[in-house]
Every structure is written in C-alpha cells, then in structure tokens.
Design an enzyme around this catalytic site. Structure first.
Site, short mmCIF file in Angstrom:
data_model
loop_
_atom_site.label_atom_id
_atom_site.label_comp_id
_atom_site.label_asym_id
_atom_site.label_seq_id
_atom_site.Cartn_x
_atom_site.Cartn_y
_atom_site.Cartn_z
N GLY A 55 0.85 -1.18 0.00
CA GLY A 55 0.00 0.00 0.00
C GLY A 55 0.89 1.23 0.00
N CYS A 82 5.27 -6.19 1.60
CA CYS A 82 5.60 -4.77 1.59
C CYS A 82 4.92 -4.03 2.75
CB CYS A 82 5.27 -4.18 0.22
SG CYS A 82 6.00 -2.56 -0.03
N TYR A 83 3.94 -3.14 2.45
CA TYR A 83 3.25 -2.47 3.56
C TYR A 83 2.66 -3.51 4.52
CZ TYR A 83 -0.16 0.33 6.12
OH TYR A 83 -0.89 0.92 7.12
N HIS A 172 8.24 -7.69 -3.50
CA HIS A 172 6.98 -8.10 -4.14
C HIS A 172 7.15 -9.42 -4.89
CE1 HIS A 172 4.53 -4.50 -3.42
NE2 HIS A 172 5.70 -3.90 -3.35
N GLU A 174 4.93 -11.19 -6.17
CA GLU A 174 3.92 -11.34 -7.23
C GLU A 174 4.34 -10.73 -8.56
OE1 GLU A 174 3.89 -9.32 -4.71
OE2 GLU A 174 2.92 -7.41 -5.13
N SER A 226 -16.55 -5.34 -29.13
CA SER A 226 -15.58 -4.60 -29.94
C SER A 226 -14.85 -5.55 -30.89
CB SER A 226 -14.55 -3.93 -29.02
OG SER A 226 -13.72 -4.92 -28.45
N VAL A 229 -10.38 -9.43 -27.64
CA VAL A 229 -10.43 -10.67 -26.85
C VAL A 229 -11.47 -10.56 -25.73
CG1 VAL A 229 -9.06 -12.27 -25.46
CG2 VAL A 229 -7.96 -10.93 -27.27
N ASP A 230 -11.42 -9.44 -25.00
CA ASP A 230 -12.24 -9.34 -23.80
C ASP A 230 -13.73 -9.40 -24.11
OD1 ASP A 230 -9.76 -8.92 -22.77
OD2 ASP A 230 -9.98 -6.75 -22.57
N LYS A 369 -5.53 -10.53 -18.55
CA LYS A 369 -5.63 -10.89 -19.96
C LYS A 369 -5.40 -12.38 -20.23
CE LYS A 369 -6.40 -8.67 -23.71
NZ LYS A 369 -7.27 -7.49 -23.66
#
Ligand code: XMP
Length: 513
Positions: A55, A82-83, A172, A174, A226, A229-230, A369
């Site tokens: 954070g 982290c935080y 981090h 991740e 559109s 992909v999404d 994605k």
C-alpha cells in the site's frame, strides 16, 4: 464441495489483484477483500491462508489502514507483503522506520533457505533478484520472529514466526521481476497453508455462467462487442448463460484499425448470436476533431459509446443489462478507492452519471488478460479470436498524440497496417504481445529525393508481457524494424522519420496516452 480459498486483504496496493491471480495460477482459488472485512466474516469463509497487500502509506500516517492484533491469533497462516509486512511487524511490537536509502526496483537479495517459504523452492539460489518499492523498512522484527532474507540496505527483507505461521516479505513476490517470486507464493500456499491446489478455469467458467443466469433471470441483455479478446470472451460467456436473451452491438467509432470493422462483422455474423453493427464513425470523429488532452479523448469516447448503446437498446426495447468486457488491469489503472489513478480506461472511468440500463454486468472484472484467454478457450472460442492482440477501447484516438484530425487518422491507419504486416511476415505475432504505431505530434526535417521534407515522426511500439500490468519493450530484430520503417516512409505520405519505443512499463505505460 467448496474449493480451497486464500484471501488477499487489500491495503491499497497497485498489485492486489495481481497477487490473487498469482495464487489462482498455483491452482488455489483466491479473492481480494478489503482490510476492513470483519474477522467474523473472514472466519465464515474458512480461508486456508491470508495475504496482506502492499500500500502507498506509512504505518505511522494518521489515515493509513491498520488492523487489530486478533487476526494474528486466528491460527490462519498470514503472509504480509511490503506495507503488509511492515504492518505485521508494527502491530506485533516490532519497529518500522524511514529507510536511510529507499529501495526501488530490482534488488540483490540474500535468502535463508532454512525458511520453509524459500527452502522448498529448489531452484532459488541463496542470492537472487527481488523487486522492491519502499521508503519505510522494518528496523526491528517483533519478538518470536526471525529474519530470513536481507539486502544491502534492508536488514529484514523477509521475516517469520513459523510456529504461528506468520510470514512477511518486504519485496513483491507477485511481480515478474522477482526471480522465483511465484514459486515463493506457491510455497506459501502449499507448504504453509497446506493447500493441494483444487481450482481451475473450468470451475471459474461454470460458476460464472451460474452466477450470470441467477442475476439476469429472464431479462434482456445487451453486450458491447468490440471484437477484441475481452468482449469476445464476455460474449461467449453470456451467450452460454442466457442464449438469445443476448444481443451484441458492435459500435464502429471510426477509430478502428484498417479494415477492422469489416473483420469484426465477418467474425461474428455467422456465430449463433444476435449481432448488430452501428456505424457511428461520423458522430465520434466530429466530437473528437481538435481534441488533444488524453483524458478528454477517453471521456468523450466513453460517453458517446454509452449514448449509442442507449439508443440501440431503445430500438431493441426494454433492455435490462449492459455487459462490458472490462478486465482487471482496466479497473486498477482507472483507480480503485485506495490505489492511485493512472488513466481512466474508457469502459470504466468514462461512464456518464446517468446510464439508461438497470444494471451493468462486467463478468471479467477480476481477470487478467491471459486468464481471459484461458477462459475463452475453455468456452470453445477459436484461436484467432482468443489470441488477438489487445486493442484499447478508444482505439486510434489515443494513438494520435495531440489534436485529432481526419488526416492524421488516415496516416496512422496506413502506417499501423504496414507495421502489423511486417510483424506477421516475420512470424512474430504470438511472441510480441502487443504492437502498434503511434503518430507523434512532432515534425522534423528530412530529405527525400532532392527535396527537404518537414513531416511527422511515427513511433513504433512492441511489448512482451503476460499480464499487461508490467511489460518489457519487445526485442524486435533490426531488419524487421528496418523493413517496416522503409515501407512506412515510402508508402505513407507525411511521415519522414520512424522511431522505436524502448521503454518498459513501468515507468512508461503500454499506450502513449
Ligand atoms: P496501458 O497503456 O495502461 O495499457 O499500459 C494496458 C493495456 O490496456 C489497454 N488499454 C485499454 N483498453 N480501454 C481498453 O479497453 C482503454 O481505454 C484502454 N487503454 C489502454 C492497452 O492497449 C494495453 O493492452
């Protein structure tokens, strides 16, 4: 039977959903909750583990998010990042101070492999790179804890109390830049939390279909398609859930790539969905001509989009739900409560106050994605739709830097097509995750034939990334860039210089606006 669950408690970090998705990658279902979630509620969910996010605050800020001591006594394993690590230290009686030297970016880190988190990651050497981003650090760990990693400027880069199953890392894990970071998370959920990994995308598809059915009932649904992909995956999901209660509307806003409108129409016309193409290009272009401010472009497009849908839905009659293919990076970068706003993606930040639908459904809102692609394949979409490179909602409008004109739009469209053709010819379509041209607002002097030119500079951009939250510039071979450059300058008028963008994200973003 209920799947194993790990909860990410959100303290306002940019990477909160990224942590969740990394845990899902380990085959364990994971959801993000606010740090304000009452302990009773957490207990009812019976999570196998809890992860505290990073954070932007310092534990000493008056308004920084805090948490009571009781959570550490629940017997549920906790990992603070982290935080989250600083908060764990601070709450349990350790000392947090301002760094003498802040650490930002890739940092050489030494690991103690007697820690179960690091020890079970066989491929992790005793010294490896981690990704740091902090201005406070843990100067003294709480009683009962031991330090399990350090860097040159951070004495407690990781610490733990294995008896209480409390673990903390200042870096981090991740983020891709942390070597073996994902394996460390895997080690936490499997070796500390005892998860076996019983979750996969098939479960997600099944649950999502059931949830959508329950929510929509007999209502009519309109989907903003559109062709990317999404929205294509959202379409597959919705059509599986509610069949012909669904109508897909494709708004051609005039900022599509060359021939794209026709391609989208061709791809969906024959699929078993109600498909409507609306040519609204004139309406969009006339509102955007002369507009140069990036956020203004996004807001105008977002607003106009919704208006067109409202009009279409009125024609269809009594539409209850609007579906949008918003995915997680769109949400986080548009700002979520505690995290900072990077840019308002048109399908999130640009929504006008008054929307003429009962509800908006965003079935992909929690996915990244590559997870969306997996879901698409799970739903039986063909590869050419699932593997299309992403294209932003506002289209070429945010790839024309400065004031938009019709002339610039044509120049960019032609140049972008050539670049795409050359990438395809070199067989690089899959290995570069997104590639496109940007028309800068800069002119420079050149020489063509025997004459002086004073024309636009075009920028080419190519990135490799898995999650679009961080990205590296793609190492496109010089001869491919050269071919594209020669063709662009020769075949497209008004461009006399081509540059290649060699910044990664961060510090840049993928799009230029
Ligand atoms: P940035 O530029 O934020 O882009 O690094 C991350 C990814 O998001 C896409 N993008 C958008 N997608 N609406 C969208 O649907 C938008 O307004 C938008 N802006 C950026 C971008 O192309 C990249 O894939």
């Amino acid at each position: 039977m209920q799947n194993e669950l790990v909860i990410v408690l959100d303290f306002g970090g940019q990477y909160n959903q990224l942590i969740a998705r990394r845990v899902r990658e380990c085959g364990v279902y994971c959801e993000v909750r606010s740090y304000k979630t009452p302990l009773d509620e957490i207990r009812k969910l019976s999570p196998k583990g809890i992860i505290f996010t990073g954070g932007p605050n310092s534990v000493y800020d008056e308004n920084s998010p805090h948490i009571g001591k009781d959570i550490f006594d629940m017997g549920i394993p906790i990992l603070g990042i982290c935080y989250g690590a600083q908060l764990m230290a601070y709450t349990l009686g350790g000392k947090v101070e301002t760094c003498k030297v802040s650490e930002y970016g890739k940092t050489e880190t030494s690991y103690d492999k007697t820690s179960v988190i690091f020890g079970k990651v066989n491929e992790l050497p005793e010294t490896a790179v981690s990704w740091m981003s902090h201005t406070d650090y843990v100067a003294q760990v709480p009683e009962g804890f031991r330090i399990t990693a350090h860097t040159k400027d951070c004495p407690a880069a990781a610490f733990e109390n294995a008896d209480r199953k409390l673990y903390a890392v200042q870096f981090h894990p991740e983020v891709n830049h942390t070597q073996h970071g994902i394996a460390m998370l895997d080690s936490f959920v499997k070796n500390v939390c005892g998860c076996i990994g019983d979750w996969n995308m098939k479960d997600y598809a099944k649950t999502a279909v059931e949830q959508i059915r329950a929510r929509v009932g007999g209502g009519k649904v309109l989907l903003a398609l559109s062709g990317g992909v999404d929205s294509s995956v959202a379409c597959a999901l919705l059509s599986k859930a509610v069949g012909d209660q669904l109508t897909c509307v494709f708004v051609d806003h005039g900022f599509m790539r060359k021939n794209e409108g026709d391609e989208v129409e061709a791809a969906f016309k024959d699929r078993n969905v109600n498909f409507i193409r609306v040519d609204a290009s004139e309406r969009f272009i006339s509102r955007l001509e002369g507009v140069s401010e990036p956020e203004a472009k996004r807001k105008i497009i977002g607003e106009e989009f919704i208006r067109v849908f409202e009009e279409e839905s009125k024609k269809i009659g009594a539409v209850d739900f609007l579906v949008q293919g918003t995915i997680y990076p769109d949400v986080i970068e548009s700002g979520t409560g505690d995290a900072a706003v990077i840019k308002s993606h048109h399908n999130v930040g640009g929504l006008p106050d008054h929307v003429d639908f009962k509800e908006i459904i965003e079935p992909l809102r929690l996915l990244f994605k590559d997870e969306v692609r997996k879901l698409g394949s799970e739903l039986g979409l063909p590869d050419y739709l699932v593997w299309r490179q992403p294209f932003p909602g506002p289209g070429l409008a945010i790839r024309i830097i400065g004031a938009i004109t019709r002339e610039k739009l044509e120049i960019l469209r032609d140049a972008d097509l050539i670049f795409r053709e050359e990438i395809a010819a070199a067989g690089l379509e899959r290995s570069i995750n997104q590639y496109f041209a940007v028309l800068t607002d800069m002119r420079s002097v050149g020489v063509m034939g025997d004459g002086r030119t004073y024309d636009y500079t075009l920028a080419l951009r190519g990135v490799t990334t898995t999650d679009f939250m961080t990205a590296d510039f793609a190492r496109i071979p010089y001869d491919v860039l050269e071919k594209a450059s020669i063709r662009i300058v020769n075949e497209v008028g008004n461009i006399n210089r081509v540059c290649y963008d060699i910044t990664s994200k961060p510090p840049a973003t993928i799009e230029w606006e």
